[in-house]
Each structure stands twice: as C-alpha cells, then as structure tokens.
Write a protein that holds these residues in place. Structure first.
Motif, PDB file in Angstrom:
ATOM      1  N   LYS A 155      29.938  49.726  42.562  1.00  0.00           N
ATOM      2  CA  LYS A 155      28.641  49.104  42.826  1.00  0.00           C
ATOM      3  C   LYS A 155      27.629  50.177  43.250  1.00  0.00           C
ATOM      4  O   LYS A 155      26.474  50.174  42.816  1.00  0.00           O
TER       5      LYS A 155
ATOM      6  N   ASN B 155      41.273  46.864  36.031  1.00  0.00           N
ATOM      7  CA  ASN B 155      41.275  48.116  36.779  1.00  0.00           C
ATOM      8  C   ASN B 155      42.579  48.201  37.569  1.00  0.00           C
ATOM      9  O   ASN B 155      42.922  47.296  38.318  1.00  0.00           O
TER      10      ASN B 155
ATOM     11  N   ARG C  74      39.964  43.199  50.096  1.00  0.00           N
ATOM     12  CA  ARG C  74      38.901  43.846  49.327  1.00  0.00           C
ATOM     13  C   ARG C  74      39.080  43.778  47.823  1.00  0.00           C
ATOM     14  O   ARG C  74      38.123  43.970  47.075  1.00  0.00           O
ATOM     15  N   GLY C  75      40.317  43.585  47.358  1.00  0.00           N
ATOM     16  CA  GLY C  75      40.511  43.601  45.915  1.00  0.00           C
ATOM     17  C   GLY C  75      41.964  43.372  45.573  1.00  0.00           C
ATOM     18  O   GLY C  75      42.796  43.170  46.458  1.00  0.00           O
TER      19      GLY C  75
ATOM     20  N   ASN D 234      38.146  51.532  48.627  1.00  0.00           N
ATOM     21  CA  ASN D 234      37.315  50.375  48.314  1.00  0.00           C
ATOM     22  C   ASN D 234      36.532  50.586  47.015  1.00  0.00           C
ATOM     23  O   ASN D 234      35.301  50.568  46.991  1.00  0.00           O
ATOM     24  N   THR D 235      37.281  50.766  45.932  1.00  0.00           N
ATOM     25  CA  THR D 235      36.703  51.103  44.626  1.00  0.00           C
ATOM     26  C   THR D 235      35.599  50.144  44.192  1.00  0.00           C
ATOM     27  O   THR D 235      34.623  50.563  43.563  1.00  0.00           O
ATOM     28  N   ASN D 236      35.740  48.865  44.503  1.00  0.00           N
ATOM     29  CA  ASN D 236      34.700  47.913  44.083  1.00  0.00           C
ATOM     30  C   ASN D 236      33.340  48.318  44.646  1.00  0.00           C
ATOM     31  O   ASN D 236      32.314  48.214  43.974  1.00  0.00           O
ATOM     32  N   LYS D 237      33.354  48.787  45.901  1.00  0.00           N
ATOM     33  CA  LYS D 237      32.089  49.220  46.510  1.00  0.00           C
ATOM     34  C   LYS D 237      31.601  50.525  45.872  1.00  0.00           C
ATOM     35  O   LYS D 237      30.402  50.700  45.638  1.00  0.00           O
TER      36      LYS D 237
ATOM     37  N   LEU E  49      41.257  49.965  44.907  1.00  0.00           N
ATOM     38  CA  LEU E  49      40.576  48.672  45.015  1.00  0.00           C
ATOM     39  C   LEU E  49      40.993  47.985  46.313  1.00  0.00           C
ATOM     40  O   LEU E  49      40.264  47.164  46.866  1.00  0.00           O
TER      41      LEU E  49
END
Lengths: 808, 215, 194
Positions: free
Chosen positions: A360, A778, A736-737, A354-357, A783
């Motif tokens: 962040k 990205n 998630r992405g 979950n790279t987006n998290k 992700l």
C-alpha cells in the motif's frame, strides 16, 4: 563478530543460539566442526531442532522470545556457582563501579521511566563519579551498589525453575547448557557465542545480545582466540554497508548523524566526543573530530575548509530524538508523505514486516527507482495479486544491475574482513554496476543543478566526484582510495612511536592514527583507513602465512580496524601482558612491544601504571560494560514478552512488553496478543537454499528445485489437534494477513509447557513470494509479521508473533 | 583391477548444506526438475536421470524420545563387483580399470532398465524417459582423470565427503566407525569392502534411507 | 578402458531430460552448449578470476572460469586457496553460476512502468538517468527544508526515501551514501535493520 570465522575452530564450547548456522551460514560449520574434532562442544539452543542441532553435542529447545530468561538464568548460575573469571571481571569490566543512588529497578521497570513518552531518562542510571570524573569503584565487589552486586541481585530473580516456566526448556536441559558453557570461565578455556537474526529479531533484540555480552565478560571470553560474541551476519556485505552507514542514524565510520540541535561542526563534535578522567583509558573516540573533518573533506574536497565549517551545514540534520528507520519510512509512505524512493538491491515487498502495508505504501509513491539483477516483488508490486495496475500511479524505473562476478570491488564479511573481488565478464545486455548507476546519476544531478540552479545546490555541486575513469565509467579503485584517505598537503606528522614522518600531498594515509582534524587529510571512512595504501590494495592480498596456528591469516585480504583479526585482544592477556592461555596466545607483551595479532593500541598493558592502558579502548573509561547505561531500555537485560505473546501476563513482572519500543498507529498496524483467534507462536527463519526473501534464488532453477515452495513446520501433537497430515495444504493467518502453504509435520518441533500450559510453536521460512514461481496468491510470510521493532535498533520482531493454522 | 579411488561419506559430519547436490548439477550441467514440497526438506524427492547426487533427510525420534535428523548424501557406490553390470552384455556399462569408476555409456538405452535397477542393491540407476538412457554418478570421471577431485567432494565444507586412494579411504572409514562406536554402539562403515563410496553412519542405516546399506 | 572420447563427451554433457517448466516461466533446458568439448579441457584454457560469494557473510572464495573466446562463464567453484572455505561451497554458493548471464531470467534492459500502465517498456540508459535525475531534482526542489520553524538549518528533504544495500560493494555503498546525503535524504536505511 569480535572474532572471525576461522577462529571458531579454537573454541572449547560454542553456544549457537539465535542462530541456525548450518542453515544460514553453512560454511561456518567447517570451523564449528573443526572445533568439535579438537574436542570442543557444540550447544544448539533453538525453538526447532535444526540442521545445526543435528550435529550439536547438546540441544535445548526454548520458546521464541525467551532468550533473556534463558541467558538471565545462566548469569545467575555463573554468579551463584562462582564460575566467573574473577581477575578478568575485576580488571577489565565495570563490575567494581559504584552506581549512583538514583538507579532503581522495580517490577519490570528501571528508574526514570516516563509512560507518556515511553522513554527512560538514562541519567538516573549514571555511575557515582569521584572528583576526577571517574566512577568510584570497589575492587572487592562487595559494595551493595557496585555493578557486580546489582547484577547478582537482578539475576537472582532468574532461578532455573522460573526460567523453565517461561522458556519451556526442561530444568535438566537448562542446567546442562549452563554447566557446559560456564566451564569456559577459566584461563585456559574459550567459549564462543554465535548468534544471528534469532536474537536481533525481537523488540528486545539488543538486550538479548547484551545478556550474552554479560555472560562472555563474566567468563572472560572476550578478546581471546576461540571466544567472543559472534554475530553471523546474513548478507554478503551487510557488515560493509553497516560500516559505511547506509543508515539514518549514522554517517560513514559509525559517526552519529548530525542532529538539528548541533548547528555547528563544533557543537557536533563536542556533543559526540567522549571525555574521561580515567588516566589509563585510551578513550579511542576522543579522535571523533579527526574522523569527522576527514570525512567532510572526502565529501567536499577543496570546497570545504575551516572557513566554511568544512561544509558541515550541507549535511542534512535529523531532528533530535527522531527516528527515520524503515518502519518510520513505511509509515509516512503509507500516509502518502513520500513522493520518490530509491531502492538499491533490496526487496522490501518480500523481506519487510506487514507486507500488505508495504505494498500500500509503495503504491502511494509518485516514483520508484529499483536496481537489481532479477525482477522482484518490489519492482513489480503494481501487478501483484489483488492489485489493479490501472489504479496505481507509481512510475517505476527498474535498472538492470551487474552481478557479483561482473564488477570489481570489495565487500566485508562478518569477521570484518574486507576482500577484493574481480570482474570476470561484462554484464549481459545493458546491465551495469550499481556503482556505475550512482556515478551517472550524480553527474547528471550536478549538470542539472549547474544549468538550472535549485534549492541548496551546494552539497550537490560541491560533492567531490572524481570516481570515474577516462571513459566516464565508475572506478572502484578510485573510490576505495578515497575511502582509505589522502594527505591533502605536504605535512610532517608523528607516528604512534612519536617519530616524525613526512607525507606529500596526494599520499594515501597509512592508518587512521595519522588522520587530522585540521583539513590536511581526507578519509571516507576512518575504519577503512589502511585498507588501500602505498603498499597497494590491502584487501586484495592472498598471503597464507599463519605463524600462530590460530588461523589469523593476517596477510589474507585486510580487516578493520588496522587489520586486527580479534578485537579487544589485549584482554587475552593478564594485566601484565602475559597470555591467560599460553596454548592459544593471541598476543604477548615482550617488555617493550606486543607480539602476535595487531594489538588494540600500542600502549603497554595496564600494570604499567604510567603508560599502560585498559583493554576496552572504545569505552570512555576503558572497561567493558557489565552494566550498560547507554541503551534506551535499561542497563540490564530484562525478560519481557514479545508484542504478540501467547501469555496474558509476563511471568517476570507487571511490565508485559519492552517499555521503550515505538508503536505505529495506522489502521494496518494491528496487534493481537493472547488472542484465542491466533493461539500459536510463529517464528520466521532462513533457508540454506535461498537468500533472504528469495529475490535472487527463486530465479535459479537448481535452488528452486531444492526448496520449491512455502511451508510451515508444526509438531505432530499440533497436527493431531488441528487434523492436519504431513504434506497437507494449510492456511496460516495472523491479524494482519494470511498465506497458504504446505504443512511439514515433524518431531523437530515440539509443544512447550509454559507456566503450566501447553503452548504450540510453528515456524516458517520467508523466502517466497508471488512473482517467481508465479502465483496468483502472495506467499510472502511477511504478510503475517508485525511492524514492531527493537527499542534500540528498530529491527522487526520476526521471531515470535501469533498465528492460527487451519487445514485448507 | 588396480586399487583405484574411493569416496568416504561420513554422515556424522554432514550438515545437509546440499553443496554437493548442487555442485554435481553445476559441474555436470544437469538441469533442474519441477518439484513441490512434500513435507520434507529433501528435494528433489528422489534421484533421477538429471539428479545423480541427492541429500536424503530423515527425521524421527529414537527410543528415549530424542529427536534425530539424519542426512545421507546418496549416490552410486561404484561397487567393486557392480550388480548393475550383470545385465550388461555388450559394454553398455563399463568399469574403469584405473579409477574403479562404474560408467553408464549411451548404449544403456538398450538395457532392460528394471533388470538393471534390480541388480543394484542401492537403488541408483535412473532412466531418461525420453531417450531411455540410464544415468547416475560418474565419480566425476572427467575430473578425477585430470587431477581434480569430484565436484561434490570439493564442495563439502565439513569433511563429510573425502576422496582418495581406495586403501586409504577404507582405512579412514573403518577408523572413523570405530571411533564413533565408542559413543554410538550402532556406528558402522557400510559395506566398506564391497563398495567404493563408503558411508559411515552412527545409527541403524534404515533410519537414514531404506537402501542405505543395500536391499 | 575403451570408452571413446566421443562417448564420454556424450556421457558427461548430454544428460538432459530437460523437463519443460513453462508453468514456472523458467528456462530449465539442459546446458548443452559445451558438449562438443569436454568442460574439463575448456577450463584448462579458461581465464580464472577470483571472486567472493554473494550470499551470506562468511564470504567464501570462488574461482570463476571464463571461456575467453566466447566471453562466457563456463564454471564457478570454490577457491581451494581461500583460507575460510578451502574450496567448499554450500547449495547457494555452488549455484552462483545461475546468477550470471547463463541464467536467461537476468534483467538486461532498463524497464519502465508508466503511471497506471499494466506493462513494462524497455528504455535506453541515457533516458533513464536523465528522467530519474529530473524527478529527484523536482521533488527535492519542491520539498527541500532549509530551516525549521525555529530557524535552525536542517537542509533536508523528507519526501525522498532510500533503501539498500547490503548486497553491493563497499565502494558502491560509499558513493550511494554520498549521493543520498547530498540530496538531503534523511529517510535512509538498508537491510542491516531487517
């Protein structure tokens, strides 16, 4: 690995499952192919037909996340067809133990489950003990409450047809694999299991490995040459860094982290030191107090003594039952509760789920310190795609590190072999070793606390820090000696044979059998005691003798424990100490001593009822666990669906997922299971040409040339369904992405028929990002991946989550 | 001509680790080229003036729906009678007496590239677009004349690449093909009597690479 | 054979079409530096150091050849005496040369990114060590928990986290561990869990 790389050549059958050895451990194939040349068979079980499958004697496909069904079917096959090695099972495993009457299993749940806390009360699974505290046993294995009968009952629920419905593996293929591998359940055959992240990257990862342990114990394949359960570990020193316990739940040498309820050293060692009433058990962990006190002495030296509880209070205490893993860390970071972070040579912005998290979370930090030989997506997260640096407060210190050939030290491979490597040249520019950085930081912290004082200064001021040379540079030899351990005063101690041996203050401890709990010895990691002794740096040895011909190479470098190349090796002999297989004799009891590999303890074999010991010395009762009441999610592996599954129902039971896993509840932790928006199973994988997230290898032109960009492997059938041709650009999205990449259409991936329906599986490497090659998107596969982890280890579920694939 | 040396490429033992491909670049100081994923693991897509060793990777299904993935560590065959030399009239291409290595000298810039390429049954010679010089594998001439085996052979973990005196390698190749034939009737040692780099295959050579057994 | 030595030097050392890859930000220029002397001859007089491959945990042996005059690594290949790899290397292992100073992409300076800045600044080591230690101390002193609400001693800091590393030596891991535990760090993890 219970065994080691070269030992693979001794195998009659290698089950490579949860591993793509040819891709991720290419040189292991030297020894796999050597086994094949000797007549051994290679089995490759994988959702994809891989580089390993290409040279296997037999390949069987399975849907990601169904290994327990596959292996459960094999356990059933072995028992039903009477393929198990009875003498081994009866004598060396807990098959005969009687389980207490509180144990139960019903529709996917074991007894003792509390749905509110999502935790089991494992006391419900305890053995029935006799008045000496030893489990009651029935060596005939007929008692319906004995482990063997419970095992038989549990896996009778896994007939091959049922397994096929879940895994998608054709019944004929299942039978073929079961028949091939279970043929090693005899005295003169050895079967080896090779696994890697394909098994650990599941919410039931530990139980995947437990299932293989059950199989290997039933077949008598543990402790023997050519056998074992062999974790092919993925990073150069992941074995050593695990032994060294850079982990929240352990301190060096696999000692448990002190918990809040353990307020004194006494309560800590009492809480962790197992006892046994079994007279034939060595119960090796009874030495816990010696290892703990010696570790504290290596931390605090003269500043700790019996009077101050050896400085135990200075060690941070973790709350009982609380976890502080990467998942927890990322989650509290995302909530803004972490201010500063050190990241030494790791790339969480590429390698973590979950790279987006993750990104962040990193942008919520006040400061970030990162060390590496190349820049990467973690150090540079603040100018990643879609981010405005002007809005990100995080201060970043990016420290240039020496690479492997620019420093000196040891690293431990999968076979527990610690090898010394030398410095060839100085690092370029201002780069220095990570060891040098730590040495300087600690000296600076000591200086600041000395000058200014501060909160709880003792652990910093009292930390023994004599690891620098006369010029103030980090000295790996000094650390290695400290890790091995010293005598801190002149003492006379008994050696294993009972003879008195004298040591002087400052002598290196020859082996962990000499460590003491009275403060007279120090040792930074008991497992590494004997690695650097009076005889010199054992890890630097280059002896090539191989008297057994089994490839032990006992004089090459050094392996833990005490240079034992195959652990639990006493199980390679019958209870009288005669090798099960004289052609591959690892050990032999010659009346008064063991001959061969370094034995698992000097005691006679168990047929000597007075002095003899059982072979599984790390288990309190000396017997290996077919039934494992020590895990948080049940004593037997049970098939559950991954957290994201193509199915609405688990075909095995009402319990859809592993009941003991931890879920994170942030707004970025989305899950979409059996969701028509994300119909395809996806699994991530490594590449021979890249290392992990590619943070090193994408900077290397030769490797980037060979594997230049992200791709997704899809079957010709799926390609047709979604109108995609080989080489087309596609979008892969999860809840998630999303990423864009090249579609690789290949018959090496095939659709599965699961409970009568077609399920498509796709696969993606995770070695790409955005920093190099430079991209305004990205391209990190992570992700897409969910931040859910195994119930016991919290390893992420990278192997089995749901995505959609569409043409761009 | 002396017996010289030979290289066995036993494709049945190759796992496509690509150690040979990179070891060749490392030893010979050859730079990387910019590539893209073209729907295959194989990259660069083809040999070039800076890629003299390339692991070709071909997958498919055979008659029974059984999947295969064939690996073919492609390089100059160092033919006994090199077709490329047919157009070399002024010593542009040389064949070393002692080793048998076929070597492209800097003078190859003066050769007719298309004619040279057409002379090679295995589609090996490549031209540097700038200097017009032709390049290919040298059999690690510098190493083999200094008691070192070729870099690619040294890097091979599984015994798929073996270097040695020609007589012995021919014998090993033929024996290996005969052994494989028991399980794979189509197994063969390709053109063993004509080339110094002898490929042993299990299946139809074109399932490995179009020019595996020559044009 | 009448190939001159000079011809052969050219033949072995100067293949370089050298495709410019500025779009990748990589310098892929040919490695011409040693073309004047045969590499094989240089290696004969080089210092050879044994090492272990820095990738997967098979831990293959390497031989690193260093030109002592230039202080530069000129070749890395498998260690034929090593019992595990017997000289063999995979693609990554064969490429270790490009992890060394021969790769211009290596980090060679301390880089610092100030809050809300859009660029890196080069800094000296003393500054970096002092500033990092100051931040670690300030965070620790502000948030250190000596006792929990029940009065139990916990001596920990929950606002500093640590990750890494399976990619550094055993001895480095040990010192890192000692530092983090002394600071009181409990959010502590590394690649073994990914």
């Amino acid at each position: 690995m219970t065994n080691h790389w070269i030992d693979l050549k001794n195998s009659d059958c290698l089950l490579i499952m949860g591993s793509n050895a040819a891709e991720n451990h290419p040189i292991s194939m030297k020894w796999v192919m050597r086994a094949k040349e000797n007549g051994g068979k290679i089995i490759s079980v994988d959702p994809r037909f891989t580089r390993t499958s290409a040279v296997a004697d037999f390949y069987a496909p399975l849907r990601s996340g169904t290994d327990i069904a596959f292996l459960g079917g094999m356990i059933n096959y072995i028992i039903e067809k009477n393929k198990y090695f009875n003498d081994y099972v009866v004598n060396y495993t807990n098959a005969s133990y009687i389980v207490g009457d509180k144990f139960d299993f019903n529709d996917g749940l074991f007894s003792g489950y509390d749905p509110k806390t999502r935790k089991y009360d494992a006391s419900k699974w305890a053995f029935k003990l006799n008045d000496k505290g030893v489990p009651e046993a029935d060596p005939t294995l007929k008692n319906p409450s004995c482990v063997f009968q419970l095992l038989k009952k549990h896996y009778s629920r896994y007939p091959v047809e049922k397994v096929s419905e879940i895994t998608g593996t054709p019944v004929a293929d299942l039978n073929k694999v079961y028949e091939m591998f279970s043929s090693t359940g005899v005295k003169d055959k050895a079967g080896s299991v090779l696994y890697a992240l394909g098994w650990t990257h599941h919410t039931f990862g530990t139980q995947n490995i437990r299932a293989s342990a059950i199989i290997q114990l039933l077949l008598g394949n543990i402790g023997i040459a050519g056998g074992g359960i062999n974790a092919l570990r993925g990073q150069p020193n992941v074995q050593g860094s695990t032994d060294g316990c850079l982990l929240f739940h352990l301190i060096p040498g696999y000692l448990k982290v002190p918990r809040t309820s353990q307020q004194s050293l006494d309560s800590y060692v009492k809480g962790n030191t197992p006892t046994t009433g079994e007279p034939q058990s060595a119960n090796w962990w009874q030495n816990y107090p010696k290892y703990t006190v010696s570790l504290l002495k290596s931390f605090y030296g003269d500043k700790c003594s019996k009077e101050n509880d050896y400085g135990y209070a200075w060690l941070p205490k973790c709350d009982d039952g609380a976890t502080y893993s990467w998942f927890d860390m990322c989650d509290v970071m995302y909530q803004g509760k972490i201010k500063g972070m050190f990241v030494f040579s790791q790339n969480p912005a590429g390698s973590h789920p979950n790279t987006n998290k993750v990104v962040k979370a990193l942008s919520n930090l006040d400061w970030l310190v990162h060390t590496n030989i190349f820049n990467n997506e973690t150090a540079s997260f603040w100018h990643g795609p879609g981010l405005d640096p002007k809005k990100i407060k995080t201060e970043v210190f990016l420290l240039p590190a020496a690479c492997s050939v620019e420093k000196e030290g040891s690293l431990s491979n999968s076979g527990r072999l610690a090898q010394w490597r030398y410095k060839a040249v100085d690092a370029p520019g201002d780069a220095i070793s990570d060891g040098d950085m730590v040495a300087r930081l600690v000296l600076k912290l000591k200086e600041l606390y000395q000058k200014e004082g501060g909160k709880c200064p003792e652990p910093i001021l009292n930390l023994q820090w004599d690891y620098v040379d006369e010029k103030g540079r980090y000295d790996s030899h000094k650390v290695a000696k400290g890790v091995n351990g010293y005598f801190l005063k002149d003492v006379t101690v008994k050696d294993p044979s009972g003879k008195d041996v004298e040591f002087k203050k400052g002598d290196l401890v020859p082996a962990f059998g000499f460590l003491q709990a009275d403060g007279s010895t120090s040792c930074g990691n008991w497992l590494y005691c004997a690695s650097y002794t009076k005889a010199g740096n054992m890890m630097a040895r280059r002896g090539k003798e191989d008297p057994t011909g089994l490839g032990l190479y006992s004089n090459w470098a050094w392996c833990w424990p005490v240079n034992r190349r195959i652990i639990y090796n006493r199980a390679s002999c019958d209870p009288a100490g005669v090798p099960w297989n004289p052609k591959r004799a690892l050990l032999k009891w010659e009346g008064d001593k063991w001959v061969g590999d370094v034995p698992d303890g000097p005691w006679p074999p168990m047929s000597d009822k007075k002095k003899g010991k059982l072979p599984f010395i790390m288990k309190p009762d000396g017997r290996a666990f077919l039934y494992g009441p020590g895990l948080v999610d049940g004593p037997f592996p049970e098939q559950y669906e991954p957290v994201e599954s193509p199915l609405k129902k688990n075909p095995m039971s009402k319990q859809m997922n592993n009941p003991a896993i931890k879920f994170f509840k942030s707004d970025m932790d989305k899950i979409a299971s059996a969701d028509p928006r994300f119909p395809f199973v996806c699994s991530t994988n490594g590449l021979a040409e890249h290392w992990c997230s590619g943070a090193f290898t994408r900077w290397q032109p030769w490797l980037l040339e060979a594997q230049p960009e992200l791709f997704v492997e899809i079957s010709p059938q799926l390609a047709k369904e979604i109108g995609v041709k080989n080489g087309d650009r596609v979008k892969v999205a999860s809840v998630r992405g999303e990423v864009e990449c090249v579609a690789m259409v290949t018959p090496r991936i095939r659709p599965f028929k699961i409970t009568g329906k077609v399920v498509h599986q796709v696969a993606m490497p995770y070695a790409f990002g955005w920093l190099i090659p430079k991209s305004d998107r990205n391209n990190s596969t992570n992700l897409l991946t969910p931040a859910v982890g195994d119930a016991n280890t919290m390893c992420p579920e990278y192997k089995g989550f749901m995505v959609n694939v569409t043409k761009v | 001509m002396s017996k010289g040396f030979s290289i066995l490429v036993d494709t049945s033992k190759c796992t496509a680790c690509r150690g040979c491909q990179i070891a060749c670049k490392q030893w010979n100081g050859l730079p990387a080229t910019q590539t893209k994923n073209w729907g295959n693991y194989q990259n660069p897509q083809d040999l070039s003036a800076v890629t003299w060793k390339l692991v070709r990777m071909a997958d498919g299904t055979n008659g029974h729906g059984k999947v295969y993935w064939n690996f073919f560590s492609d390089q100059c065959r160092h033919c006994l009678s090199p077709g490329c030399m047919a157009v070399s009239e002024n010593g542009e291409i040389k064949q070393d007496e002692k080793t048998g290595a076929v070597l492209f000298t800097p003078k190859t810039k003066d050769l007719d590239y298309q004619a040279t390429l057409e002379g090679c049954p295995y589609n090996i010679p490549r031209q540097d677009p700038k200097t017009k010089r032709l390049f290919k594998c040298t059999m690690c001439f510098d190493r083999i004349t200094n008691n070192e085996i070729p870099a690619c052979v040294k890097s091979c973990p599984t015994g798929a690449l073996v270097f040695g005196e020609r007589d012995k390698i021919v014998e090993i190749a033929k024996n290996r093909a005969a052994e494989l034939k028991k399980t794979y009737p189509t197994a063969a040692a390709l053109n063993a009597d004509d080339v110094r780099v002898i490929y042993v295959v299990k299946d139809d050579p074109t399932k490995y690479y179009e020019f595996a057994a020559g044009k | 054979m009448d190939l001159t030595r000079r011809e052969f030097i050219l033949l072995s050392g100067a293949a370089g079409a050298g495709v410019a890859l500025s779009s990748l930000g990589l310098d892929l220029g040919p490695l011409r530096a040693y073309a004047e002397e045969l590499k094989i001859d240089k290696i004969k007089s080089a210092k050879n150091t044994t090492s272990i491959c820095p990738y997967c945990s098979v831990s293959c042996g390497l031989i690193v050849s260093t030109d002592t005059k230039a202080g530069k690594i000129i070749n890395i290949e498998g260690d034929p005496d090593h019992p595990i790899n017997e000289g063999a290397l995979c693609a990554k292992g064969a490429s270790v040369f490009q992890t060394t100073a021969n790769n211009p992409n290596r980090l060679t300076k301390v880089l610092y990114r100030a809050p809300f800045s859009d660029k890196w600044e080069e800094k000296p080591w003393d500054w970096a060590i002092t500033e990092i230690a100051k931040r670690a101390k300030a965070t620790r002193d502000a948030d250190f928990i000596e006792k929990n609400s029940k009065g139990q001693i916990v001596n920990r800091v929950e606002t500093i986290a640590h990750l890494g590393s399976s990619n550094i030596d055993n001895e480095e891991c040990w010192t890192l561990n000692a530092m983090m535990r002394s600071l009181g760090v409990v959010y502590l993890d590394h690649q073994a869990r990914v």
